[in-house]
Design a protein around this motif. Structure first.
Motif, PDB file in Angstrom:
ATOM      1  N   GLU A 114      34.876  39.054 152.354  1.00  0.00           N
ATOM      2  CA  GLU A 114      34.599  39.376 150.955  1.00  0.00           C
ATOM      3  C   GLU A 114      34.518  40.886 150.771  1.00  0.00           C
ATOM      4  O   GLU A 114      33.767  41.562 151.497  1.00  0.00           O
ATOM      5  CB  GLU A 114      33.272  38.742 150.519  1.00  0.00           C
ATOM      6  N   TYR A 116      33.195  42.333 148.234  1.00  0.00           N
ATOM      7  CA  TYR A 116      31.994  42.635 147.458  1.00  0.00           C
ATOM      8  C   TYR A 116      30.721  42.459 148.288  1.00  0.00           C
ATOM      9  O   TYR A 116      29.620  42.638 147.764  1.00  0.00           O
ATOM     10  CB  TYR A 116      31.936  41.737 146.220  1.00  0.00           C
ATOM     11  N   GLY A 429      31.498  36.410 144.102  1.00  0.00           N
ATOM     12  CA  GLY A 429      30.689  37.555 143.712  1.00  0.00           C
ATOM     13  C   GLY A 429      30.191  37.582 142.290  1.00  0.00           C
ATOM     14  O   GLY A 429      29.713  38.633 141.824  1.00  0.00           O
ATOM     15  N   ASN A 440      36.719  40.825 141.941  1.00  0.00           N
ATOM     16  CA  ASN A 440      36.357  40.766 143.352  1.00  0.00           C
ATOM     17  C   ASN A 440      37.443  40.004 144.110  1.00  0.00           C
ATOM     18  O   ASN A 440      38.200  39.221 143.521  1.00  0.00           O
ATOM     19  CB  ASN A 440      35.019  40.059 143.553  1.00  0.00           C
TER      20      ASN A 440
END
Length: 451
Positions: A114, A116, A429, A440
């Motif tokens: 990820e 984020y 996110g 994101n």
């Protein structure tokens, strides 16, 4: 001595069905083969005995016609009895081969990266256990059973659990935690992440109630009544209202609460109805299509009184051409509550989120299925799923999600590779009620072994 041999063979034929009936219904293929061998051996013994009896009759002293008439029916009775027992064995074997209840399931793990989430990003992603699940399905006569239970690291839940009855070839009734008929089915998506409809309770949702299904070559019809969600509504006995597979409303989000807080004001679905109709066409060997509409409506209850109403509608369609699939849907939902609120609290996957009390959603998906022969790999499915949520009551920024990915089928393994770009989207996110302007990105690999 020969009569004794026949008596022993008859006794063996009588005891075999009893032994077979006591055999576990889920016999292995090896055990079933042994039963087949026993039947063939018994048939051969019957044939041998009949031949020996015939030889005995021809070599023994002549008897008069009255005696012949007396002995002939006895031989026929013995032969018929043995044949009947062989037939019973074959019927019992057929029942053993056709297991009335089947058990399956899946074990899944997942890799996540990820952009984020700085800790996950810095360590190059995480690889974690996803779930174990067990599926139960089958038919005994016209009575049908289907159930699924899932274990995650943080919760365990019933995904669905219902019993049904096939009234006719076209009509089936279901009772229990059964799927809400709404939109494109079985899913309005191709990826592991579903569409944004899932996160507001409008895709692959299951509630407690009764449903009638009609299916033929041209039409699908569903009508269902749901007394409550799968956890019994606002006054259900579940210790955690967020421990569930699919999203349901559990409360009102009032001013001063955070997006992910436990709801202070309870509100859950009750006495809901759902209707779905679809027209299907098969144009030729390569192309088919369907188009339909869905409708839901019902009350919201706080465990004591009704505190509002909810409704949702959708128009949806699907077109298949050769290996291509095109899917689209427009849907809208509305919670008309008696109490002032800033959104609806929904629960699933062991956490609470907030959705707008009214919004419109659009989805557009495309997929291509490609058969291959790469060792154990037999199919690749490439897809792009797009979701957009607009007209969010009290919230200005839209929710969007685009999932570009492919799925790999290899024996019992089915693996999703998904690149998700999203804004104000749960698990990427954000929240459905978020007002973020930036997107994101999440890269996700879900590996599942299905059995």
């Amino acid at each position: 001595m020969k009569r004794t041999i026949i008596a022993v063979s008859v006794a063996a034929a009588l005891t075999l069905p009893t032994a077979l009936a006591q055999t576990n219904e889920r016999s292995s293929a090896e055990e079933l083969q042994q039963l087949l061998n026993q039947i063939e051996q018994l048939k051969q013994r019957v044939l041998d005995l009949e031949q020996r009896v015939a030889q005995e009759d021809s070599s023994s002293e002549p008897v008069d016609e009255d005696q012949q008439e007396e002995f002939a029916p006895r031989r026929e009775v013995k032969s018929s009895a043995l044949a009947a027992r062989v037939e019973r064995l074959e019927e019992d074997l057929e029942n053993a081969e056709n297991d009335p209840i089947r058990i399956g399931g899946a074990v899944r793990t997942q890799y996540v990266w990820e952009d984020y989430n700085d800790p996950i990003k810095d360590r190059g992603g995480d690889f974690d256990f996803d779930l174990i699940r067990l599926d139960y399905s089958g038919e005994i006569g016209d009575v049908v059973l289907s159930a699924q239970y899932r274990w995650f690291q943080y919760m365990d839940v019933v995904q669905h659990a219902w019993v049904g009855y096939n009234f006719t070839e076209n009509w089936q009734g279901q009772l229990g935690v059964t799927k809400v008929p709404f939109g494109n089915t079985p899913y309005n998506s191709n990826s592991y992440f579903f569409s944004s409809n899932f996160y507001v309770g409008l895709e692959d949702d299951h509630d407690m109630g009764a449903k009638m299904r009609y299916r033929d070559a041209d039409w699908d019809f569903d009508i269902a009544f749901f007394k409550s969600d799968e956890l019994g509504g606002a006054d259900g006995l579940a210790t955690n209202k967020s421990d569930r597979y699919a999203y349901d409303a559990v409360g009102l989000r009032v001013a001063g609460e955070g997006t992910y807080d436990n709801p202070a004001a309870l509100a859950a679905e009750t006495n809901s109805w759902a209707v779905r109709g679809v027209r299907k066409w098969t144009m030729d060997e390569l192309s088919s299509a369907e188009f339909g509409a869905s409708l839901q409506w019902g009350d919201m209850n706080d465990g004591i009184d009704n505190v509002g109403e909810r409704s949702a509608w959708a128009v949806h369609g699907l077109y298949n051409y050769d290996r291509w699939t095109f899917m689209g849907q427009v849907s809208q939902y509305d919670y008309d509550m008696d109490v002032s609120d800033i959104g609806i609290v929904v629960g699933a996957y062991n956490y609470f989120d907030t959705i707008p009390s009214k919004a419109t959603l659009y989805t557009a998906n495309i997929a291509y299925s490609m058969p291959v022969k790469w060792g154990p790999v037999t199919n690749l499915t490439f897809y792009n799923d797009f979701s957009l949520m607009t007209d969010k009551r009290l919230y200005t920024e839209d929710t969007l999600m685009n999932v570009l990915g492919f799925a790999v089928a290899a024996g019992g393994l089915y693996t999703y590779f998904d690149l998700v770009t999203a804004r104000n989207q749960p698990f990427v996110g954000g929240s459905m009620s978020g007002d973020a302007k930036d997107t994101n990105t999440r890269f996700n690999i879900n590996i599942g072994y299905y059995f």
